[in-house]
Design an enzyme around this catalytic site. Structure first.
Site, PDB file in Angstrom:
ATOM      1  N   ILE A   1      73.408  21.354 -20.216  1.00  0.00           N
ATOM      2  CA  ILE A   1      72.574  22.274 -19.534  1.00  0.00           C
ATOM      3  C   ILE A   1      72.249  23.322 -20.668  1.00  0.00           C
ATOM      4  O   ILE A   1      71.377  24.006 -20.637  1.00  0.00           O
ATOM      5  CB  ILE A   1      72.992  22.825 -18.480  1.00  0.00           C
ATOM      6  CG1 ILE A   1      73.250  21.710 -17.402  1.00  0.00           C
ATOM      7  CG2 ILE A   1      72.120  23.852 -18.052  1.00  0.00           C
ATOM      8  CD1 ILE A   1      71.959  21.059 -17.073  1.00  0.00           C
ATOM      9  N   GLY A   2      73.310  23.531 -21.571  1.00  0.00           N
ATOM     10  CA  GLY A   2      72.966  24.673 -22.462  1.00  0.00           C
ATOM     11  C   GLY A   2      74.019  25.040 -23.446  1.00  0.00           C
ATOM     12  O   GLY A   2      74.392  24.795 -24.441  1.00  0.00           O
TER      13      GLY A   2
ATOM     14  N   ASP B   1      65.524  28.262 -18.497  1.00  0.00           N
ATOM     15  CA  ASP B   1      66.355  28.085 -17.216  1.00  0.00           C
ATOM     16  C   ASP B   1      65.846  29.096 -16.115  1.00  0.00           C
ATOM     17  O   ASP B   1      65.599  30.048 -16.573  1.00  0.00           O
ATOM     18  CB  ASP B   1      67.714  28.624 -17.594  1.00  0.00           C
ATOM     19  CG  ASP B   1      68.545  27.420 -18.143  1.00  0.00           C
ATOM     20  OD1 ASP B   1      68.162  26.259 -18.042  1.00  0.00           O
ATOM     21  OD2 ASP B   1      69.611  27.895 -18.806  1.00  0.00           O
TER      22      ASP B   1
ATOM     23  N   GLU C   1      67.237  32.602  -5.676  1.00  0.00           N
ATOM     24  CA  GLU C   1      68.129  33.873  -5.253  1.00  0.00           C
ATOM     25  C   GLU C   1      67.202  34.912  -4.498  1.00  0.00           C
ATOM     26  O   GLU C   1      67.975  35.193  -3.411  1.00  0.00           O
ATOM     27  CB  GLU C   1      68.679  34.349  -6.540  1.00  0.00           C
ATOM     28  CG  GLU C   1      69.613  35.467  -6.163  1.00  0.00           C
ATOM     29  CD  GLU C   1      70.493  35.728  -7.465  1.00  0.00           C
ATOM     30  OE1 GLU C   1      70.320  37.116  -7.620  1.00  0.00           O
ATOM     31  OE2 GLU C   1      70.989  35.143  -8.248  1.00  0.00           O
TER      32      GLU C   1
ATOM     33  N   HIS D   1      82.084  24.142 -12.673  1.00  0.00           N
ATOM     34  CA  HIS D   1      82.882  25.168 -12.169  1.00  0.00           C
ATOM     35  C   HIS D   1      84.323  24.813 -11.663  1.00  0.00           C
ATOM     36  O   HIS D   1      84.972  25.808 -11.226  1.00  0.00           O
ATOM     37  CB  HIS D   1      82.212  25.734 -10.864  1.00  0.00           C
ATOM     38  CG  HIS D   1      80.821  26.371 -11.355  1.00  0.00           C
ATOM     39  ND1 HIS D   1      79.656  25.630 -11.620  1.00  0.00           N
ATOM     40  CD2 HIS D   1      80.395  27.679 -11.819  1.00  0.00           C
ATOM     41  CE1 HIS D   1      78.809  26.349 -11.848  1.00  0.00           C
ATOM     42  NE2 HIS D   1      79.032  27.479 -11.875  1.00  0.00           N
TER      43      HIS D   1
ATOM     44  N   CYS E   1      75.770  22.324 -14.893  1.00  0.00           N
ATOM     45  CA  CYS E   1      75.510  23.559 -15.536  1.00  0.00           C
ATOM     46  C   CYS E   1      76.059  23.771 -16.639  1.00  0.00           C
ATOM     47  O   CYS E   1      76.629  22.660 -17.321  1.00  0.00           O
ATOM     48  CB  CYS E   1      76.028  24.903 -14.479  1.00  0.00           C
ATOM     49  SG  CYS E   1      75.268  26.274 -14.409  1.00  0.00           S
TER      50      CYS E   1
END
Length: 782
Positions: A452-453, A620, A626, A716, A748
């Site tokens: 993802i980065g 992104d 949110e 995570h 992620c």
């Protein structure tokens, strides 16, 4: 007039809980040390609130990880796989939160989701069949007694049964309240929450609050029936305890009348995001025998309260209800103060003018008390003249600050936003035509693999940035060191066999803060940390003016990384909606205008990357969902109608040969899959591992045109996924997504992980990819 808050930041002004917990995780300290730090923080926070003369002081708002997880454990909703590990109570909690891989077993963590319209993440409880709910813990009672021993009387606060049931899932990932045994669960919850009230009554608690923020969602008739049935049974057992129904993040229009009719002793309403709560009071009044906690102080933003506006709301409530029938009113926060930093008092480096306009959690306590004093004089009795109110010292100080303009204007930015037209939102040719072009400009194998980065932000890298900031090393030495890390990162990815590489983002402190530091219109705090989940804290920038780019931000690093390899290296940008949603926004202009200002800056950066020869650019939008309003009828009118165009603005002028990626993490996207498609990205990656890849069904049903990368493992969690489980995730994805449309990637970015676990996890991911490719080739040949 009473004062109240929903909750208080739990990390500590200096993030003491974060560091104590991470020390425990690493084995550098023991459980006793962590528990001692937690106890000290609770005492400190209770005393801060008490010394601010807040009347209804919350307890049980502390958590070692997450309040929803605490509630699940309190109710006995601990799936067998965690119980069977045989760990301590705290060890079991952390296994549910982070997963566990060790001598006692191997289990994944519970899913993470965004908490309503915030950047806080909660753990989704799992209601396992055959595991009955029962009162199974002492945490809220222990903390109530702990505060009392300090001479502080608190109001215990718990997530309510309706919200718990609305957000909990079964083992298959479906909402628990939709399952066949839902009525049994409701009976169990009513009994357990009744037991909780009985325990607090025996302890002599005066108030208990149940947080029912799910009442701000769209509710069906069956939802209301469930809410009413639960509380009719629960409130029968309240005894001498007064029960506060606490709501946040919007209005409770569907449940307002039910809430008023049920025998609650108080109702807390949000008047910041829940603007229609005032309409409900206009339409139905408010029971004079209940306490109304008016959420007038914004728990999600950091600007000082405008006392004149808050006073106007209180006056209108008093006018609607009429003299003699007006309810008792308390002044409170719109939501928990968990979502703002701890205190402005440590921000010595901030511009004094800007600092005078800010109120973090501790300063909001003073605002609540001052508002209560002003309202007590003027709003309810309506005996004070306006001139008397204006002479009140606190009111006068507040008016002097709130009338003072602080925003820094940029005329060119405002001109560019005003001139935007249809061409700025539309990229040509179509996504399907671009895919054919990119097959040549960015040639890749089937099931292309990427990350993802970000790569791990190790202590070495953090130390490097700190030495540069302090002046211990020069700019040239710093940049050479960062380039060394980039070189190592590229070599690792090539060795593992990834197809589209990243430079690792070692120069970046945070995906939003880094860009904000290189744009005008942003201000940064030194200590403005906010908990995102677990020990993960972020320091949101403050949008304090019009936004513009000073010059290229990422181009040098991306160009250097690309020079090291023949494989494509992604240029990594943060999208405008995420930058806005993960900042504290201005309140003087519409959010749409601010988003478009940021989008123009990101567009310029994307065009510079393209000119530098970068063939793949990821923009992104991790936080797209949110700020999505909780009610569907408000989605387009107040959010998606500007959020989607803001993203499209960033890439509309890029060439068809340039492949545009975006990424979205830890939200439920199923209901807005069509809107995501309208973002017109070439490749979209999603969080999917903890949610059992529930997004896959929506991808298949929505006909999403972009190529997609549903995350195949959870970053995570510190556990290392096996080749087999990643292979299973790829197989599930292929059952919903054609192989030609599927990418493989983690959930992620990897910045929170360690080097060793990152390399091991990516090695397993790539082995699973190679096996999947071989299987596809074999099946095609046969």
């Amino acid at each position: 007039m009473l004062t109240s808050i929903h909750g208080y930041p739990r990390m500590g002004a200096a993030r003491e809980l974060k560091f104590a917990t991470e020390s425990f995780f690493s084995g550098q300290s023991d459980e006793a040390s962590l528990l001692a730090t937690a106890r000290t923080l609770r005492e400190t926070h209770w005393r801060e609130v008490a010394e601010s003369n807040i009347d209804l002081i919350p307890s049980n708002d502390f958590s070692h990880y997450d309040a929803m997880l605490d509630t699940a454990i309190l109710l006995g909703a601990v799936p067998r796989r965690y119980r069977d590990l045989g760990l301590s109570a705290l060890g079991t909690l952390f296994a549910m939160a982070r997963g566990y891989q060790g001598p006692h077993g191997d289990v994944k963590a519970l899913p993470l989701r965004k908490w309503f319209s915030t950047n806080y993440h909660y753990l989704v409880p799992e209601l396992e069949e055959g595991v009955p709910l029962s009162l199974s813990g002492e945490k809220p009672f222990d903390e109530f007694l702990e505060a009392r021993a300090l001479g502080i009387e608190t109001r215990p606060t718990l997530i309510g049964p309706f919200t718990f049931l609305a957000l909990a899932h079964g083992p298959d990932g479906t909402a628990s309240h939709t399952k066949g045994d839902a009525s049994k669960r409701e009976e169990e919850l009513a009994r357990v929450y009744g037991d909780i009230l009985s325990r607090f009554a025996a302890l002599g608690a005066k108030w208990v609050a149940f947080d029912e923020s799910a009442l701000a969602l769209d509710l069906s008739a069956s939802d209301l029936t469930r809410f009413e049935a639960l509380y009719r049974k629960i409130l029968e057992r309240k005894g001498a305890v007064r029960v506060l129904l606490q709501t946040s993040f919007g209005d409770i229009r569907d449940a307002y009348k039910s809430a008023c009719d049920l025998p609650f002793d108080g109702i807390a309403l949000d008047f910041i995001e829940g603007t229609q709560n005032l309409d409900s009071i206009r339409a139905h009044g408010f029971p004079k025998d209940k306490l109304l906690v008016a959420g007038l102080v914004n728990g999600k933003n950091i600007w000082k309260n405008d006392y004149a506006k808050s006073l106007a709301v209180i006056r209108e409530i008093a006018h609607i209800c009429g003299k003699g029938t007006c309810p008792a009113i308390a002044i409170g926060t719109s939501c928990s103060l968990l979502h703002v930093p701890h205190t402005v008092s440590r921000e010595d480096s901030l511009d004094i003018g800007l600092r005078s306009h800010l109120a973090f959690a501790r300063e909001k306590l003073a605002e609540i008390k001052e508002l209560a004093e002003i309202c007590e004089i003027s709003a309810i009795a309506e005996t004070a003249a306006i001139s008397d109110i204006e002479r009140h010292p606190a009111y006068a100080r507040n008016r002097a600050v709130t009338r003072e303009p602080i925003v820094k204007r940029n005329d060119e930015t405002q001109r560019l936003v005003a001139s935007l037209g249809e061409r700025d939102w539309t990229r040509t040719p179509s996504v399907a035509e671009r895919a054919e072009i990119q097959a040549t400009s960015v040639p890749l194998p089937g099931l292309p693999a990427t990350t993802i980065g970000s790569f791990p932000q190790t202590s070495e890298i953090k130390s490097l940035r700190a030495h540069r900031r302090k002046g211990d090393i020069g700019e040239a030495e710093y940049r050479d060191a960062i380039k060394g890390h980039i070189q190592d990162c590229i070599r690792l990815q090539e060795r593992l066999g990834l197809d589209v590489l990243v430079h690792g983002e070692f120069e970046r402190n945070d995906m939003v803060e880094y860009f904000g530091e290189n744009l005008t219109g942003f201000t940064f705090t030194a200590h403005g940390w906010v908990q995102s989940y677990g020990t993960r804290c972020v320091k949101p920038p403050i949008v304090s003016g019009d936004v513009a780019r000073n010059g290229p931000i990422t181009v040098e690093w991306s160009r250097f990384a690309q020079s090291l390899t023949e494989k494509p290296v992604k240029g990594m940008l943060t999208g405008p909606v995420t930058i806005l949603n993960w900042s504290f926004p201005r309140e003087d202009i519409p959010l749409a205008q601010c988003a478009f200002q940021i989008a123009l800056a990101i567009r310029d950066e994307a065009l510079d990357l393209e000119r530098a020869g970068i063939r793949v650019i990821q923009i992104d939008e991790a936080a797209l969902k949110e700020r999505l309003p909780l009610r569907k009828e408000d989605w387009k009118r107040s959010y998606l109608d500007w959020a989607i165009p803001a993203f499209r603005l960033t890439h509309s002028r890029l060439k068809a040969e340039t492949q545009v990626h975006t990424h979205m993490c830890y939200s439920e996207f199923e209901e807005i899959a069509g809107d995501i498609d309208a973002m017109d990205a070439d490749v979209i990656s999603f969080e999917a591992a903890r949610s059992a890849q529930a997004i896959l069904t929506s991808i298949a049903e929505s006909g999403l045109r972009a190529r997609v990368g549903p995350g195949v493992y959870d970053i995570h969690s510190p556990r290392i996924p096996t080749v087999c489980e990643i292979g299973d995730a790829i197989t599930r994805a292929l059952s919903s997504v054609p192989a030609a449309q599927l990418w493989v990637n983690p959930d992620c970015g990897l910045k929170t992980r360690e080097d060793a676990e990152t390399e091991a996890s990516l090695a397993n991911m790539m082995e699973a990819v190679f096996l999947a490719r071989a299987k596809i080739t074999k099946e095609s040949a046969s």
